[in-house]
Design a protein around this motif. Sequence first.
Motif, PDB file in Angstrom:
ATOM      1  N   VAL A 140     -24.184  -3.852 -72.941  1.00 10.04           N
ATOM      2  CA  VAL A 140     -24.503  -5.208 -72.512  1.00 10.04           C
ATOM      3  C   VAL A 140     -23.540  -6.172 -73.192  1.00 10.04           C
ATOM      4  N   PRO A 237     -26.569 -12.274 -70.325  1.00  9.70           N
ATOM      5  CA  PRO A 237     -25.847 -10.995 -70.538  1.00  9.70           C
ATOM      6  C   PRO A 237     -25.341 -10.438 -69.213  1.00  9.70           C
ATOM      7  N   SER A 239     -23.568  -6.569 -67.639  1.00  9.25           N
ATOM      8  CA  SER A 239     -23.385  -5.144 -67.955  1.00  9.25           C
ATOM      9  C   SER A 239     -21.920  -4.773 -67.825  1.00  9.25           C
TER      10      SER A 239
END
Length: 239
Positions: A140, A237, A239
């Motif tokens: 993340v 956040p 990925s």
Amino acid sequence: MLAMSSNPDSPRVLICDDDAEIREGLVQVFERAGFTAYAAPDVAAMERTLAAKGADLIVMDLMMPGEDGLSATKRLSGKGAPPIIMLSALGDDADRIVGLEIGADDYLAKPCNPRELVARARAVLRRGKDADQPAKSDSVRFAGFRLDVARRELHDPDGVVMPLSAGEFRLLRAFVERPQRVLSREQLLDYAFDNDSEVFDRAVDVQVSRLRKKLERPGIEVIRTVRGEGYLFAVKPTS
């Protein structure tokens, strides 16, 4: 003298206490509860045993001759050491906060109920297993940082690995999985500390403060305090 049980499949607990009677008693308590138990009289012996046999959990006395439990916990925390439950005759809130602040995963005042200690040990081990489960993404990114969930590593914007205690990792994971929403202290207790009754609001504040310092960047507020409500992970956040 070190003591141990013989079950190779049970969780391994390493007890470090300079009181022989307490060591032997706790070994028996944990063995009866299905653990494999080792014991060491001081930090140096504990580390030799840890290197030779490994452990899934350490139960550490605070006050010992030579290096004390606080110093050892602070040194081991965030360096791949097993989770640590600290035992101490010093049981007021300030001492609990210090123990958690330097990286202990739990803290019990002496004398403690043996059944409670075993229950706490199981809870700490369970939290560790939960933390090892993959999140929605194994990696993340946020505000230039990268959290490697599988390896439990936080990389700063320059790629340097920043040490995280087990508690800090669980707290950060709770935030990145629930970004841009206010989380109360009670929710953080539930998400990151298994709603442990002995981990209290002030200890959550201490853990958040430690984590916030590691995430400080000029002009970016990663963890925001919402007065009277809790904390908010203010960045999104990816990925």
